[in-house]
Structures are given as C-alpha cells and as structure tokens.
Design an enzyme around this catalytic site. Sequence first.
Site: not given
Ligand code: ARG
Length: 287
Positions: A84, A109, A155, A184, A278
């Site tokens: 990612d 991550r 998040r 997000h 993203c």
């Molecule tokens: N697979 C990543 C996650 O779930 C995607 C992140 C996408 N980034 C964003 N800025 N929305 O964290």
Amino acid sequence: MPYPQPIEPLLTAEAPRTRTAIPRRLLMCRPSHFDVHYSINPWMHPEKPVDAELALAQWETLRALYEELGHTVELIDPLDGLPDMVFAANGATVVDGKVFGARFRHVERTAEGPAYLDWFRDQGYQELCWPEFINEGEGDYLLVGRRLLAGTGFRTDPRSHAEAQEFFGVPVTGLTLVNPEFYHLDTALAVLSDSEVMYYPAAFTPGSRAVLRELYPDAILATEADAAVFGLNAFSDGHNVLLPQAATHLIDALRERGFAPRGVDLSELLKAGGSVKCCTLELRDRA
Ligand code: ARG
C-alpha cells in the site's frame, strides 16, 4: 412622481469564474510492489487478482499528467513487503515545510510511517514530528486555505487533531466519518481551491454535515454514484481537477464552476481502495 422602477440587474447569470492553476510539488511512490493480499477496508478482496502491470501503467499515466500540467513530481523508493506504499497521501502531512509524520492504524502499514519520515529527513526538511497518536497523513488531513480539515471515525485518532493543531499552528476542524467504504477523509471530500470543496454528505455524521454546510455553503455535493466510483478522491491545482473518470456528475459540476476536470482511470489501485488523491502527497514547502 412615478413610482421608482426596480433596476434591472446587469447580469442575469453569474459569469463563469476564471481559474488559475498553481504549480505544486508532489510526492508519489511507484506501485512496484503493489498487490492486495490483506484486507483493511471494504474495497480490498485478496481473492480477486490484481494486474500489476496495468496498475503500474495507470499510475505512470497519472504521474505523466501531473508533469504535463506543470507540476513537479518527486519519488520515494517503494519498499518490498509494503503493497500500500503507493498511497503516498498517507505518508505524512506537510504544511509550511513542517512535516507531521504518519502513524498507521493497521500493522500491515506501520513500517510506512518511518519510511516516509526518513525520506523527508534525507531531503533536508528540518521540522519533523513523529506523532504520539495514530493519524494517516493526508488521507485524513486536508488543507483548505489555512484551515486543516481532519477526519476521524475509522483511521485517525481524534486526539491527533489537537496534536496537529499544536504542531502546525493552524485551526484544525474535526469531521467524523461513518461509512466504512469512505474510511479516510480524502475518500469523502476533495479540496478544490482555498475556499471550495466537494463532498459526499452521507459519509459524515449529522453534526459534521452541519459543520460542512456552515463552512462551505456552496460546496459541490457528490451523488452516491460519484462516491461509489471514488470520485471524491481528487486532486485540484486550482484549475485542473484530476479525478476518477467514472465520476461523470462531478465532472459536469466541476466544469460548470469553471474548473477543468481531467478524468483518470486507476481501476487497479481502486482494488485496494485508493485512487488519484491517495497516490499524491502535496509538499507544501515554506514560501
Ligand atoms: N489500502 C489502503 C488502506 O486501506 C488504501 C489507502 C488509500 N489512501 C487514501 N489516502 N485514502 O489503507
């Protein structure tokens, strides 16, 4: 004396605004190790195959478009085992050359946070913050003029908002997300200029919706169909707006307001729940 006649307005319709593109410095990460082999959002289905070559080609098209539009694209080396990492927006938040590091919610991550912060250190950035609370960079922090809009709900820890305000010294306005598909802030709201945004109301709590109405009464409101194709995961330079090409209603609405929408196809990256914004981290260096 005749009763005075009302004065005819000179213009019946508002003249379309002239927009000016401001060249930006952007950080991107080539999707050399991109894949979907874990699932941390509802878009990710590890059982579905990802076309790695196509992902790379789509990403290269986005990068080329930025450069064609006059922006500078810096690159961070992708790391093996961090599929990612292509989503550079999550790597940090940069305002006035100050770098607020990212601390990820998911263990898959976490190594990206220090990797991005090292890049900034190596580039000579002086004011760096390794944060105390979880925050996923520009995924949840979006600067509109001198105000930082700050997402929470999935998040970023809401305690991070006060930490960011103290570090940057700009007002931070918290917004709470409620729909796991829009996990997000940058999946539910896009910054168009210093005073304009577009967003998907249903992604927010009623209170956050009211705050957005109060701050941006003229905002473009995305339809469910726009949001479902990730149309809000967009980047604007003040004139050109790069966004998923399937967001046709938003494309029309942007054109009506004098923007130049540029549809982009990032279908492979969408399999990880990411698109234009993203993949893009804005380097707001000190003026
Ligand atoms: N697979 C990543 C996650 O779930 C995607 C992140 C996408 N980034 C964003 N800025 N929305 O964290």
